[in-house]
Design a protein around this motif. Structure first.
Motif, mmCIF file in Angstrom:
data_model
loop_
_atom_site.group_PDB
_atom_site.id
_atom_site.type_symbol
_atom_site.label_atom_id
_atom_site.label_comp_id
_atom_site.label_asym_id
_atom_site.label_seq_id
_atom_site.Cartn_x
_atom_site.Cartn_y
_atom_site.Cartn_z
ATOM 1 N N MET A 29 23.029 39.758 -43.454
ATOM 2 C CA MET A 29 22.702 38.801 -42.516
ATOM 3 C C MET A 29 21.472 39.148 -41.669
ATOM 4 S SD MET A 29 26.792 38.529 -41.076
ATOM 5 C CE MET A 29 26.139 37.196 -39.762
ATOM 6 N N PHE A 30 21.431 40.433 -41.275
ATOM 7 C CA PHE A 30 20.111 40.929 -40.683
ATOM 8 C C PHE A 30 18.894 40.718 -41.282
ATOM 9 C CE2 PHE A 30 23.800 42.996 -38.814
ATOM 10 C CZ PHE A 30 23.540 42.709 -37.226
ATOM 11 N N LEU A 31 18.863 41.090 -42.615
ATOM 12 C CA LEU A 31 17.653 41.045 -43.513
ATOM 13 C C LEU A 31 17.414 39.607 -43.791
ATOM 14 C CD1 LEU A 31 18.531 43.713 -46.208
ATOM 15 C CD2 LEU A 31 16.638 44.042 -44.277
ATOM 16 N N GLY A 32 18.574 38.696 -44.003
ATOM 17 C CA GLY A 32 18.199 37.488 -44.103
ATOM 18 C C GLY A 32 17.339 36.635 -42.863
ATOM 19 N N TYR A 33 17.725 37.273 -41.763
ATOM 20 C CA TYR A 33 17.236 36.793 -40.321
ATOM 21 C C TYR A 33 15.803 37.056 -40.330
ATOM 22 C CZ TYR A 33 16.043 35.834 -35.618
ATOM 23 O OH TYR A 33 15.510 35.547 -34.590
ATOM 24 N N THR A 34 15.307 38.413 -40.661
ATOM 25 C CA THR A 34 14.035 39.104 -40.557
ATOM 26 C C THR A 34 13.053 38.339 -41.597
ATOM 27 O OG1 THR A 34 14.696 40.894 -41.511
ATOM 28 C CG2 THR A 34 15.006 41.178 -39.502
ATOM 29 N N ALA A 35 13.795 38.610 -43.004
ATOM 30 C CA ALA A 35 12.910 37.968 -44.095
ATOM 31 C C ALA A 35 12.759 36.612 -44.008
ATOM 32 C CB ALA A 35 13.926 37.992 -45.168
ATOM 33 N N GLN A 42 12.830 28.955 -40.937
ATOM 34 C CA GLN A 42 13.944 28.948 -39.968
ATOM 35 C C GLN A 42 14.605 30.270 -39.903
ATOM 36 O OE1 GLN A 42 15.708 25.388 -38.608
ATOM 37 N NE2 GLN A 42 14.668 24.429 -40.190
ATOM 38 N N PRO A 43 14.475 31.366 -38.935
ATOM 39 C CA PRO A 43 15.178 32.460 -38.987
ATOM 40 C C PRO A 43 16.662 32.331 -39.201
ATOM 41 C CG PRO A 43 13.483 32.624 -37.296
ATOM 42 C CD PRO A 43 13.669 31.205 -37.924
ATOM 43 N N MET A 44 17.239 31.358 -38.549
ATOM 44 C CA MET A 44 18.792 31.046 -38.585
ATOM 45 C C MET A 44 19.160 30.449 -39.894
ATOM 46 S SD MET A 44 19.878 31.898 -35.520
ATOM 47 C CE MET A 44 21.487 31.555 -35.614
ATOM 48 N N LEU A 45 18.400 30.027 -40.600
ATOM 49 C CA LEU A 45 18.887 29.628 -42.137
ATOM 50 C C LEU A 45 18.750 30.923 -42.907
ATOM 51 C CD1 LEU A 45 19.407 27.168 -43.336
ATOM 52 C CD2 LEU A 45 16.937 26.853 -44.141
ATOM 53 N N GLY A 46 17.905 31.817 -42.556
ATOM 54 C CA GLY A 46 18.087 33.305 -43.072
ATOM 55 C C GLY A 46 19.336 33.940 -42.816
ATOM 56 N N LEU A 47 19.706 33.931 -41.753
ATOM 57 C CA LEU A 47 20.846 34.527 -41.186
ATOM 58 C C LEU A 47 22.182 33.746 -41.763
ATOM 59 C CD1 LEU A 47 22.214 36.406 -39.115
ATOM 60 C CD2 LEU A 47 22.325 34.383 -37.388
ATOM 61 N N VAL A 48 21.950 32.423 -41.957
ATOM 62 C CA VAL A 48 23.104 31.606 -42.786
ATOM 63 C C VAL A 48 23.171 32.268 -44.174
ATOM 64 C CG1 VAL A 48 24.012 29.356 -43.418
ATOM 65 C CG2 VAL A 48 23.162 29.576 -41.379
ATOM 66 N N ILE A 49 22.197 32.344 -44.732
ATOM 67 C CA ILE A 49 22.172 32.922 -46.280
ATOM 68 C C ILE A 49 22.745 34.418 -46.413
ATOM 69 C CG2 ILE A 49 20.736 33.420 -48.007
ATOM 70 C CD1 ILE A 49 18.683 31.509 -47.365
ATOM 71 N N VAL A 107 16.638 36.015 -52.427
ATOM 72 C CA VAL A 107 17.249 34.433 -52.318
ATOM 73 C C VAL A 107 16.515 34.010 -51.058
ATOM 74 C CG1 VAL A 107 19.234 33.357 -51.669
ATOM 75 C CG2 VAL A 107 19.380 35.329 -53.278
ATOM 76 N N THR A 108 16.192 34.641 -50.146
ATOM 77 C CA THR A 108 15.518 34.137 -48.773
ATOM 78 C C THR A 108 14.246 33.525 -49.196
ATOM 79 O OG1 THR A 108 17.084 35.592 -47.225
ATOM 80 C CG2 THR A 108 15.000 34.312 -46.325
#
Length: 344
Positions: A29-35, A42-49, A107-108
């Motif tokens: 979750m944290f890596l999805g956001y930062t990646a 959109q960072p929140m989309l990475g968080l969702v992934i 994936v991100t």
């Protein structure tokens, strides 16, 4: 717990363990956001992934506990993968993505390309609603059916290669792990070795693979110390000092790697050489660690046997200290002799 102050069955252990493991358990979750921020999505989309990849219902451990597999892909190979469910007829190779690094980053990255594509073709009037949904509808199936398994298989290859070298020569394996550890950290591929080390600790009570990376933080800290002594630029020194302390005492090397060593390239190479020396020294007696503890100087305690009947005593900790100091000395000497500050 290792000191016998409290058992691993009490509530205190549960809560303290949650403090230590909570972040790593949901690391995607944290890596999805930062990646996502890094890839311009959109960072929140990475968080969702990342959250989807941590979703309990798709984890291999839960699917395995729920019943027998439908069939097994790549049976008889290191990539043997039981299939419990399929996606409209396509086999879903389930993985445990919690605490992983590489799959969510790939994936991100793929999702960022999908988002850019949909931003170009979706009308402005409905972009806010449709672009995120279309991105997830494309990237999640592709990510979980293809990208995630391929990234995990690549990690397995690295782990198997290390095991093969270890079986051939402890000295060579120690040097290779020490040399490449920081390179693996950059790409997140070191997480292919960490689970292997944890399995060894759980089943054997000790581990050799993680023991070999003892020198990496000391070598990196020593490189920064050499640069700190020769570079009189105050801005650089303010950045180098805390990064050096963090590497030496806590084993946290990201500030040193990404802030100083990697951008300047040569210091990073020197640190890898110093780390290889530490891995080589650990390989001499075949030293192992007995617990997954702290990093930096606190990692020395991990080489003390947790079982009092283990006859080696504190010998492996002495080897770990020697390996750490040797890594630091070699890295410091090379960097101090070759480093030329830009303002000099």
């Amino acid at each position: 717990m290792a000191l016998g102050v409290y058992p691993d069955t009490c509530g205190g252990y549960l809560l303290l363990n949650a403090i230590g493991d909570g972040l790593f358990n949901f690391l995607p979750m944290f890596l999805g956001y930062t990646a996502a921020k890094k890839f311009g999505m959109q960072p929140m989309l990475g968080l969702v992934i990342g959250a989807i990849m941590c979703y309990p219902g798709i984890q291999n451990s839960m699917l395995e506990a729920a019943g027998e597999p439908l069939y097994t892909l790549f049976e008889g190979t290191m990539f043997s993968s039981p299939v419990y469910v399929d996606f409209f007829g396509i086999p879903f190779v389930s993985m445990d993505y919690t605490a992983t690094v590489i799959p969510v980053i790939f994936v991100t990255y793929f999702a960022s390309k999908c988002e850019k594509l949909f931003n170009r073709i979706v009308p402005d009037l409905v972009k806010f609603f449709f672009v995120p949904r279309l991105t997830l509808l494309v990237c999640i199936p592709v990510g979980l059916l293809l990208i995630g398994p391929v990234a995990t298989f690549a990690s397995k290859l690295i782990a198997e290669a290390v095991i093969a070298v270890r079986d051939f020569s402890l000295l060579v394996a120690g040097a290779i792990v020490g040399l490449t550890w920081q390179v693996l950290v950059i790409f997140g591929l070191h997480w292919s070795l960490v689970p292997l080390g944890i399995v060894n600790l759980t089943t054997l009570g000790h581990d050799y693979i993680l023991a070999c990376m003892i020198g990496h933080s000391f070598a990196l800290g020593a490189v920064l110390f050499a640069m700190y002594l020769k570079n009189k630029d105050e801005n650089f020194r303010e950045l180098a000092l805390p990064a050096m302390i963090s590497a030496f005492f806590f084993g946290v090397t990201e500030p040193a790697i990404y802030g100083i060593a990697l951008p300047q390239k040569k210091p990073f190479v020197v640190a890898c050489i110093g780390s290889a020396v530490g891995g080589l020294i650990i390989g001499l007696p075949g030293a192992v660690l007995f617990m997954s503890g702290g990093l930096g100087v606190f990692n020395w305690l991990s080489y003390l046997p947790t079982d009092p009947s283990f006859t080696i005593g504190a010998t492996y900790m002495i080897w770990a200290i020697v390996a750490s100091l040797a890594s630091a000395v070699v890295a410091f000497a090379i960097e101090f002799a070759t480093y030329k500050p830009k303002q000099a």
